[in-house]
Write a protein that holds these residues in place. Sequence first.
Motif, PDB file in Angstrom:
ATOM      1  N   VAL A  36       0.834  -1.208   0.000  1.00 54.09           N
ATOM      2  CA  VAL A  36       0.000   0.000   0.000  1.00 54.09           C
ATOM      3  C   VAL A  36       0.869   1.260   0.000  1.00 54.09           C
ATOM      4  O   VAL A  36       0.620   2.182  -0.787  1.00 54.09           O
ATOM      5  CB  VAL A  36      -1.006  -0.017   1.171  1.00 54.09           C
ATOM      6  N   PRO A  37       1.932   1.340   0.825  1.00 55.45           N
ATOM      7  CA  PRO A  37       2.771   2.549   0.772  1.00 55.45           C
ATOM      8  C   PRO A  37       3.437   2.784  -0.594  1.00 55.45           C
ATOM      9  O   PRO A  37       3.595   3.928  -1.016  1.00 55.45           O
ATOM     10  CB  PRO A  37       3.822   2.311   1.864  1.00 55.45           C
ATOM     11  N   GLU A  38       3.803   1.708  -1.288  1.00 53.42           N
ATOM     12  CA  GLU A  38       4.394   1.868  -2.623  1.00 53.42           C
ATOM     13  C   GLU A  38       3.383   2.463  -3.603  1.00 53.42           C
ATOM     14  O   GLU A  38       3.713   3.371  -4.377  1.00 53.42           O
ATOM     15  CB  GLU A  38       4.907   0.521  -3.151  1.00 53.42           C
ATOM     16  N   ILE A  39       2.161   1.967  -3.558  1.00 57.51           N
ATOM     17  CA  ILE A  39       1.115   2.486  -4.440  1.00 57.51           C
ATOM     18  C   ILE A  39       0.830   3.944  -4.094  1.00 57.51           C
ATOM     19  O   ILE A  39       0.714   4.800  -4.983  1.00 57.51           O
ATOM     20  CB  ILE A  39      -0.164   1.638  -4.346  1.00 57.51           C
ATOM     21  N   LYS A  40       0.722   4.241  -2.800  1.00 57.88           N
ATOM     22  CA  LYS A  40       0.461   5.619  -2.363  1.00 57.88           C
ATOM     23  C   LYS A  40       1.596   6.549  -2.793  1.00 57.88           C
ATOM     24  O   LYS A  40       1.340   7.675  -3.235  1.00 57.88           O
ATOM     25  CB  LYS A  40       0.271   5.683  -0.841  1.00 57.88           C
ATOM     26  N   ALA A  41       2.837   6.093  -2.700  1.00 59.26           N
ATOM     27  CA  ALA A  41       3.982   6.924  -3.096  1.00 59.26           C
ATOM     28  C   ALA A  41       3.954   7.214  -4.595  1.00 59.26           C
ATOM     29  O   ALA A  41       4.193   8.355  -5.022  1.00 59.26           O
ATOM     30  CB  ALA A  41       5.294   6.248  -2.704  1.00 59.26           C
ATOM     31  N   MET A  42       3.645   6.201  -5.403  1.00 61.33           N
ATOM     32  CA  MET A  42       3.570   6.414  -6.854  1.00 61.33           C
ATOM     33  C   MET A  42       2.435   7.366  -7.205  1.00 61.33           C
ATOM     34  O   MET A  42       2.600   8.264  -8.043  1.00 61.33           O
ATOM     35  CB  MET A  42       3.403   5.082  -7.589  1.00 61.33           C
ATOM     36  N   SER A  43       1.281   7.176  -6.577  1.00 63.39           N
ATOM     37  CA  SER A  43       0.147   8.045  -6.882  1.00 63.39           C
ATOM     38  C   SER A  43       0.432   9.475  -6.432  1.00 63.39           C
ATOM     39  O   SER A  43       0.039  10.435  -7.116  1.00 63.39           O
ATOM     40  CB  SER A  43      -1.142   7.510  -6.264  1.00 63.39           C
ATOM     41  N   GLN A  44       1.134   9.633  -5.308  1.00 61.57           N
ATOM     42  CA  GLN A  44       1.502  10.964  -4.842  1.00 61.57           C
ATOM     43  C   GLN A  44       2.444  11.648  -5.837  1.00 61.57           C
ATOM     44  O   GLN A  44       2.254  12.822  -6.181  1.00 61.57           O
ATOM     45  CB  GLN A  44       2.166  10.893  -3.463  1.00 61.57           C
ATOM     46  N   ARG A  45       3.444  10.930  -6.330  1.00 64.86           N
ATOM     47  CA  ARG A  45       4.374  11.515  -7.308  1.00 64.86           C
ATOM     48  C   ARG A  45       3.650  11.917  -8.585  1.00 64.86           C
ATOM     49  O   ARG A  45       3.925  12.973  -9.157  1.00 64.86           O
ATOM     50  CB  ARG A  45       5.519  10.553  -7.610  1.00 64.86           C
ATOM     51  N   LEU A  46       2.704  11.092  -9.023  1.00 64.47           N
ATOM     52  CA  LEU A  46       1.945  11.424 -10.221  1.00 64.47           C
ATOM     53  C   LEU A  46       1.111  12.683 -10.005  1.00 64.47           C
ATOM     54  O   LEU A  46       1.073  13.571 -10.864  1.00 64.47           O
ATOM     55  CB  LEU A  46       1.052  10.250 -10.629  1.00 64.47           C
ATOM     56  N   LEU A  47       0.465  12.780  -8.853  1.00 65.54           N
ATOM     57  CA  LEU A  47      -0.326  13.969  -8.537  1.00 65.54           C
ATOM     58  C   LEU A  47       0.571  15.205  -8.446  1.00 65.54           C
ATOM     59  O   LEU A  47       0.222  16.271  -8.967  1.00 65.54           O
ATOM     60  CB  LEU A  47      -1.110  13.765  -7.237  1.00 65.54           C
ATOM     61  N   VAL A  48       1.725  15.067  -7.819  1.00 68.05           N
ATOM     62  CA  VAL A  48       2.683  16.175  -7.734  1.00 68.05           C
ATOM     63  C   VAL A  48       3.098  16.610  -9.140  1.00 68.05           C
ATOM     64  O   VAL A  48       3.126  17.808  -9.450  1.00 68.05           O
ATOM     65  CB  VAL A  48       3.927  15.784  -6.892  1.00 68.05           C
ATOM     66  N   ALA A  49       3.402  15.661  -9.997  1.00 68.31           N
ATOM     67  CA  ALA A  49       3.808  15.990 -11.366  1.00 68.31           C
ATOM     68  C   ALA A  49       2.688  16.722 -12.095  1.00 68.31           C
ATOM     69  O   ALA A  49       2.941  17.703 -12.805  1.00 68.31           O
ATOM     70  CB  ALA A  49       4.191  14.716 -12.126  1.00 68.31           C
ATOM     71  N   HIS A  50       1.465  16.268 -11.900  1.00 65.29           N
ATOM     72  CA  HIS A  50       0.341  16.934 -12.559  1.00 65.29           C
ATOM     73  C   HIS A  50       0.183  18.363 -12.044  1.00 65.29           C
ATOM     74  O   HIS A  50      -0.031  19.298 -12.827  1.00 65.29           O
ATOM     75  CB  HIS A  50      -0.948  16.142 -12.354  1.00 65.29           C
ATOM     76  N   MET A  51       0.299  18.534 -10.754  1.00 65.51           N
ATOM     77  CA  MET A  51       0.170  19.871 -10.178  1.00 65.51           C
ATOM     78  C   MET A  51       1.295  20.786 -10.661  1.00 65.51           C
ATOM     79  O   MET A  51       1.058  21.948 -10.997  1.00 65.51           O
ATOM     80  CB  MET A  51       0.134  19.791  -8.651  1.00 65.51           C
ATOM     81  N   LEU A  52       2.511  20.264 -10.726  1.00 58.65           N
ATOM     82  CA  LEU A  52       3.625  21.064 -11.240  1.00 58.65           C
ATOM     83  C   LEU A  52       3.403  21.427 -12.707  1.00 58.65           C
ATOM     84  O   LEU A  52       3.689  22.555 -13.120  1.00 58.65           O
ATOM     85  CB  LEU A  52       4.952  20.304 -11.088  1.00 58.65           C
TER      86      LEU A  52
END
Length: 100
Positions: A36-52
């Motif tokens: 679960v933490p790996e999935i959450k970390a990947m989804s967080q990075r994707l969201l960060v990239a989208h926001m940037l």
Amino acid sequence: MNSKIKDDSVDFLFKAILTLKTVDECYNFFEDLCTVPEIKAMSQRLLVAHMLSTKKVYSDIVAQTGASTATISRVNRSLNYGCDGYALVFNRLENGTESE
């Protein structure tokens, strides 16, 4: 393409991911494959990239995602100097296309 990750096992992983057809299939596969933490970390990075990519500032990204400034900086580096994978995915999501 990054030759640091290119090998037969990574090819197998990516081919397996490309067989998934629905969000539910993705949930099932990734829950089996990752913690679960790996999935959450990947989804967080994707969201960060989208926001940037939509010109959000670091403080807003931290507040909305909980990502560290170090993570945001690493994602920003990938956006600016990476392989354009984020841009490809965001473009396809915006246009409703799965492949080009």
